[in-house]
Write a protein that holds these residues in place. Sequence first.
Motif, PDB file in Angstrom:
ATOM      1  N   PRO A  56       0.808  -1.229   0.000  1.00 41.38           N
ATOM      2  CA  PRO A  56       0.000   0.000   0.000  1.00 41.38           C
ATOM      3  C   PRO A  56       0.835   1.269   0.000  1.00 41.38           C
ATOM      4  O   PRO A  56       0.328   2.342  -0.337  1.00 41.38           O
ATOM      5  CB  PRO A  56      -0.818  -0.119   1.290  1.00 41.38           C
ATOM      6  N   ALA A  57       2.121   1.170   0.349  1.00 40.78           N
ATOM      7  CA  ALA A  57       2.975   2.355   0.364  1.00 40.78           C
ATOM      8  C   ALA A  57       3.417   2.760  -1.039  1.00 40.78           C
ATOM      9  O   ALA A  57       3.872   3.885  -1.241  1.00 40.78           O
ATOM     10  CB  ALA A  57       4.200   2.118   1.235  1.00 40.78           C
ATOM     11  N   VAL A  58       3.278   1.853  -2.009  1.00 36.48           N
ATOM     12  CA  VAL A  58       3.704   2.155  -3.374  1.00 36.48           C
ATOM     13  C   VAL A  58       2.599   1.772  -4.362  1.00 36.48           C
ATOM     14  O   VAL A  58       2.759   0.867  -5.184  1.00 36.48           O
ATOM     15  CB  VAL A  58       5.035   1.457  -3.723  1.00 36.48           C
ATOM     16  N   PRO A  59       1.443   2.434  -4.293  1.00 31.55           N
ATOM     17  CA  PRO A  59       0.345   2.096  -5.208  1.00 31.55           C
ATOM     18  C   PRO A  59       0.745   2.353  -6.655  1.00 31.55           C
ATOM     19  O   PRO A  59       1.462   3.308  -6.964  1.00 31.55           O
ATOM     20  CB  PRO A  59      -0.778   3.034  -4.760  1.00 31.55           C
ATOM     21  N   LYS A  60       0.262   1.507  -7.531  1.00 26.78           N
ATOM     22  CA  LYS A  60       0.572   1.697  -8.941  1.00 26.78           C
ATOM     23  C   LYS A  60      -0.131   2.918  -9.499  1.00 26.78           C
ATOM     24  O   LYS A  60       0.414   3.639 -10.337  1.00 26.78           O
ATOM     25  CB  LYS A  60       0.172   0.456  -9.732  1.00 26.78           C
ATOM     26  N   ARG A  61      -1.347   3.153  -9.021  1.00 26.35           N
ATOM     27  CA  ARG A  61      -2.143   4.278  -9.526  1.00 26.35           C
ATOM     28  C   ARG A  61      -2.570   5.166  -8.368  1.00 26.35           C
ATOM     29  O   ARG A  61      -3.165   4.707  -7.398  1.00 26.35           O
ATOM     30  CB  ARG A  61      -3.364   3.774 -10.297  1.00 26.35           C
ATOM     31  N   GLN A  62      -2.266   6.447  -8.502  1.00 22.89           N
ATOM     32  CA  GLN A  62      -2.650   7.421  -7.482  1.00 22.89           C
ATOM     33  C   GLN A  62      -2.500   8.813  -8.090  1.00 22.89           C
ATOM     34  O   GLN A  62      -1.435   9.157  -8.590  1.00 22.89           O
ATOM     35  CB  GLN A  62      -1.767   7.278  -6.247  1.00 22.89           C
TER      36      GLN A  62
END
Length: 552
Positions: free
Chosen positions: A44-50
């Motif tokens: 969750p610390a490196v979401p692909k889409r944000q």
Amino acid sequence: MKATRLRAAGLAVALLGTLVAAAPASAAERDTATDSTTTCVTDPAVPKRQFRAMWIASVTNIDWPSKDSWTAPDQVAKQKAEYLGWLDLAQKLNHNAVVVQVRPTADAFWPSPVEPWSEYLTGVRGQDPGWDPLAFLVEESHKRNLEFHAWMNPYRVSMPAPGGAGADISKLAPNHPVRQHPDWVFAYPPAGVAGSRLYYNPGIPEVREFVQTAMMDAVKRYDIDGVHFDDYFYPYPSGTYQYPDDATFAAYNRGFTDRADWRRDNINLLIQEMGAKIKAAKPWVKFGVSPFGIWRNKSADPNGSDTTGSQSYDIISADTRKWVKEEWIDYIVPQLYWYIGQYPAADYARLVPWWAETVRGTNVQLYIGQADYKSGDPAYGSFWMNPQELSNHLTLNRSYPEVLGNVHFSAVQVRANRLGATDIYAAEHYSRPALVPTMSQLPSRPLLFPVVTGAQRQDDGIRLNWRQPANGKGPFGTATSYAIYRFDGVVAADACDFADASHLVASVRGTDDAVQSWVDTTASADTRYTYYVRALDRSWNEGPVGPARVVR
């Protein structure tokens, strides 16, 4: 499952051939599943889409351009350099969009056929700056593969001036439409009162049509990615002064007997009509609004939030919940400028779940407006003296999958980095690049995978070259940009390896050249890598995985 690292390069190539053959061709391919029954475990610390952006405000020269640029020996060069500095900051923070104010007070940052040049470009209302700022802003943002959202204020005509002179029509630019149509505006608070300014009257049909025409000019003529409104509709109340719209209500009430309902409908019509016009002209352009953070309190409406603060529904005639439920907009960015804690009027931790519930089941995406301007300022209370406060906001957001991003107010405050707060939330939440979330309501066609034609080490890193076959031809869509993934070692990646941003090193804008190129300046000179390049369309839908390229 995670990637299998293979010692034999030949075996890697063989397996990759199988993966490519099985890869789906849909541009809207799912990022997080190998099939209908397999779910990927993601970080969750490196979401692909944000969605990640900052507001760049021009009104009163808050962020850009600075007032100093007005008197620079080379004013245009100074303003261009300042803007590129903001893009540098956006890239440093792994943002993927900018929200730039280009129509702050019924004026324009482009050669508009119906409105004057903005005074915030030169210090003089209506003065031609000698260049086309909007064309430059869009072009340079796209070079960095940042979405460009054109922030516009529909009804504000002027800002306050000493002695209440902000409502003086004679101070407007000589070619301002209000000089020909003084009946289109009202002063609020009344002229001569401190803080007075001019607003277009939302209740006049010709006004609503005119402001839409003025804003649509930018949509039609420039390659913008989104139109963005903030929270200024009817003016925020000032003391006991009432809006001077008795005559307007009498003439244009459309059968409404309740003045408040009529005002809300005026704004509803603006939102509904503007959204429809944008999609009719360019279906891929997004329409978003950043409203005041409270729609209504639960004490006033059972659908409201557990808050006791001011209500946009009542004080500025903005029925923001309706805009979401009717899907008149593509995204909403409530300004949740409050801390996490026992603040009964508006607790951040109470409002985020309310907004998440509001967008749930709709096509409207939710991003949160963050108050970077409060961080480290003792005037806003002790909670904002906590360096972790903003990062805690972003951590809380992870509990609500409907929250798909953040917009930070504003650029100068992000750069100020008081208490090191920007550094903290960037390290904890923006450590990797991220792609802009896709929107199913926007047009898309299947994409073909790019073919990596070369990968060479050079003094400044590893240069990748790739070719996009049949771009935009036949049944296939156009690749606007590319996502680049890097794995240590020789790797046959599966779908789950692309499910978060752990291996995403960049997204880069495509060019008109037959062969695309990018240099990985972060690559180590003594590490073997495997690269994958995937195509992205205008709406950030991602194409299938193509063959890998191993660099020894």
